[in-house]
Scaffold this motif. Sequence first.
Motif, mmCIF file in Angstrom:
data_model
loop_
_atom_site.group_PDB
_atom_site.id
_atom_site.type_symbol
_atom_site.label_atom_id
_atom_site.label_comp_id
_atom_site.label_asym_id
_atom_site.label_seq_id
_atom_site.Cartn_x
_atom_site.Cartn_y
_atom_site.Cartn_z
ATOM 1 N N SER A 94 5.342 12.489 -2.403
ATOM 2 C CA SER A 94 4.119 11.891 -2.912
ATOM 3 C C SER A 94 3.703 10.713 -2.038
ATOM 4 O O SER A 94 4.539 9.914 -1.607
ATOM 5 C CB SER A 94 4.329 11.395 -4.350
ATOM 6 O OG SER A 94 4.647 12.474 -5.212
ATOM 7 N N SER B 69 5.552 20.369 -8.005
ATOM 8 C CA SER B 69 6.610 20.516 -9.004
ATOM 9 C C SER B 69 7.832 21.171 -8.372
ATOM 10 O O SER B 69 7.704 22.041 -7.508
ATOM 11 C CB SER B 69 6.128 21.384 -10.166
ATOM 12 O OG SER B 69 4.930 20.887 -10.719
ATOM 13 N N ARG C 126 -1.591 18.854 -9.634
ATOM 14 C CA ARG C 126 -0.894 17.713 -10.235
ATOM 15 C C ARG C 126 -1.606 16.402 -9.917
ATOM 16 O O ARG C 126 -1.711 15.508 -10.761
ATOM 17 C CB ARG C 126 0.552 17.649 -9.738
ATOM 18 C CG ARG C 126 1.402 18.818 -10.181
ATOM 19 C CD ARG C 126 2.835 18.669 -9.695
ATOM 20 N NE ARG C 126 3.579 17.777 -10.576
ATOM 21 C CZ ARG C 126 4.318 16.753 -10.165
ATOM 22 N NH1 ARG C 126 4.375 16.465 -8.882
ATOM 23 N NH2 ARG C 126 4.984 16.016 -11.032
ATOM 24 N N THR C 127 -2.107 16.287 -8.698
ATOM 25 C CA THR C 127 -2.810 15.070 -8.315
ATOM 26 C C THR C 127 -4.114 14.933 -9.091
ATOM 27 O O THR C 127 -4.454 13.843 -9.573
ATOM 28 C CB THR C 127 -3.088 15.064 -6.804
ATOM 29 O OG1 THR C 127 -1.861 15.259 -6.095
ATOM 30 C CG2 THR C 127 -3.713 13.744 -6.373
ATOM 31 N N ARG D 42 -4.711 16.066 -11.963
ATOM 32 C CA ARG D 42 -4.416 15.811 -13.377
ATOM 33 C C ARG D 42 -3.898 14.395 -13.612
ATOM 34 O O ARG D 42 -4.356 13.708 -14.534
ATOM 35 C CB ARG D 42 -3.378 16.817 -13.877
ATOM 36 C CG ARG D 42 -3.034 16.652 -15.353
ATOM 37 C CD ARG D 42 -2.105 17.745 -15.827
ATOM 38 N NE ARG D 42 -1.859 17.643 -17.255
ATOM 39 C CZ ARG D 42 -1.079 18.471 -17.957
ATOM 40 N NH1 ARG D 42 -0.478 19.485 -17.323
ATOM 41 N NH2 ARG D 42 -0.910 18.298 -19.246
ATOM 42 N N TRP D 43 -2.957 13.958 -12.769
ATOM 43 C CA TRP D 43 -2.267 12.706 -13.053
ATOM 44 C C TRP D 43 -2.774 11.512 -12.240
ATOM 45 O O TRP D 43 -2.699 10.379 -12.700
ATOM 46 C CB TRP D 43 -0.763 12.874 -12.801
ATOM 47 C CG TRP D 43 -0.139 13.938 -13.635
ATOM 48 C CD1 TRP D 43 0.399 15.113 -13.199
ATOM 49 C CD2 TRP D 43 0.002 13.953 -15.059
ATOM 50 N NE1 TRP D 43 0.869 15.862 -14.251
ATOM 51 C CE2 TRP D 43 0.637 15.171 -15.416
ATOM 52 C CE3 TRP D 43 -0.348 13.069 -16.075
ATOM 53 C CZ2 TRP D 43 0.915 15.512 -16.724
ATOM 54 C CZ3 TRP D 43 -0.056 13.407 -17.395
ATOM 55 C CH2 TRP D 43 0.570 14.608 -17.706
ATOM 56 N N ARG D 44 -3.247 11.749 -11.023
ATOM 57 C CA ARG D 44 -3.734 10.649 -10.189
ATOM 58 C C ARG D 44 -5.048 11.041 -9.520
ATOM 59 O O ARG D 44 -5.126 11.165 -8.298
ATOM 60 C CB ARG D 44 -2.695 10.282 -9.127
ATOM 61 C CG ARG D 44 -1.468 9.567 -9.663
ATOM 62 C CD ARG D 44 -1.800 8.187 -10.206
ATOM 63 N NE ARG D 44 -2.479 7.348 -9.226
ATOM 64 C CZ ARG D 44 -1.852 6.616 -8.310
ATOM 65 N NH1 ARG D 44 -0.530 6.609 -8.261
ATOM 66 N NH2 ARG D 44 -2.533 5.881 -7.468
ATOM 67 N N TYR E 154 -9.731 18.494 -16.270
ATOM 68 C CA TYR E 154 -8.811 17.507 -16.826
ATOM 69 C C TYR E 154 -9.494 16.218 -17.290
ATOM 70 O O TYR E 154 -9.013 15.548 -18.207
ATOM 71 C CB TYR E 154 -7.735 17.158 -15.821
ATOM 72 C CG TYR E 154 -6.735 18.263 -15.586
ATOM 73 C CD1 TYR E 154 -5.947 18.746 -16.625
ATOM 74 C CD2 TYR E 154 -6.577 18.826 -14.326
ATOM 75 C CE1 TYR E 154 -5.025 19.764 -16.420
ATOM 76 C CE2 TYR E 154 -5.655 19.848 -14.106
ATOM 77 C CZ TYR E 154 -4.883 20.314 -15.155
ATOM 78 O OH TYR E 154 -3.975 21.322 -14.949
ATOM 79 N N HIS E 155 -10.633 15.898 -16.673
ATOM 80 C CA HIS E 155 -11.218 14.583 -16.947
ATOM 81 C C HIS E 155 -12.698 14.634 -17.303
ATOM 82 O O HIS E 155 -13.287 13.582 -17.607
ATOM 83 C CB HIS E 155 -11.029 13.668 -15.721
ATOM 84 C CG HIS E 155 -9.611 13.561 -15.285
ATOM 85 N ND1 HIS E 155 -8.664 12.841 -15.971
ATOM 86 C CD2 HIS E 155 -8.960 14.134 -14.232
ATOM 87 C CE1 HIS E 155 -7.497 12.952 -15.357
ATOM 88 N NE2 HIS E 155 -7.650 13.741 -14.293
#
Length: 251
Positions: A168, A181, A217-218, A220-222, A246-247
């Motif tokens: 990351s 993941s 993942r990015t 979704r989370w960042r 997601y947002h």
Amino acid sequence: MILQALSVFPEMFEPVMSTSILGRARKAGLFEFQAFDLRDWTHDRHRTVDDEPYGGGQGMLMKVEPIFEAVEAISQDGPRPHVVFFTPCGVPFSQQTAERLASYDRLLFVCGRYEGMDERAYSLADECISIGDYVLTGGELPAMVVMDAVVRLLPGALGDEMSNKDESFATGDDGGLLEYSQYTRPAEFRDMRVPEVLLSGDHAKVDAWRRADALERTCRWRPDLIETACLSEAERARAEELLERYHGSNS
């Protein structure tokens, strides 16, 4: 590389600097480490490093004289160090900062305590860093965080020179995303299965899946990382879809 720290509590460093990756890299001679006691540059019997702030206020401030004397004395021995202070006013620490710091031959980290330092001490700094918007009791933990991030980048520190590539926040042509993941045995646990592609043995498909998973993942989370990530046109379009999912429209 030479790593040094100036602190009121120099004993805090040794357990971290002699353990795990840092300990192995140090033992292998990839870097040298020294921690200096700021009190060694005081001149009273109580070895005083702090005093009340002018104008009143809560807490105590670190005195300017011992900091100046210490940094000047330490700097005289060998090549001049790149001097780093920690302060909320500093530039936020990032992987890019770690990569830049790893290019220096010698780093000296000056660790504050109490309510902070006499402002004049910061004139010694080549740069000031903040590791986050929260309050700690001193600069020792930030210094260790930065040294850990820097040592990992030294050639040979991780054993496998490719170990940093997919992590990351790694920079480079395919960097800027969170890491994909990862899974290990067993292949199924409580009805949760490892993605079949990872069991296929097809390295090209595995690489494609990992890249797609890192992108998802990015997003979704960042999501804040997407703007500066190195993405192809197709990945950029896919990111827009994922950010919407997601947002919503405010992403």
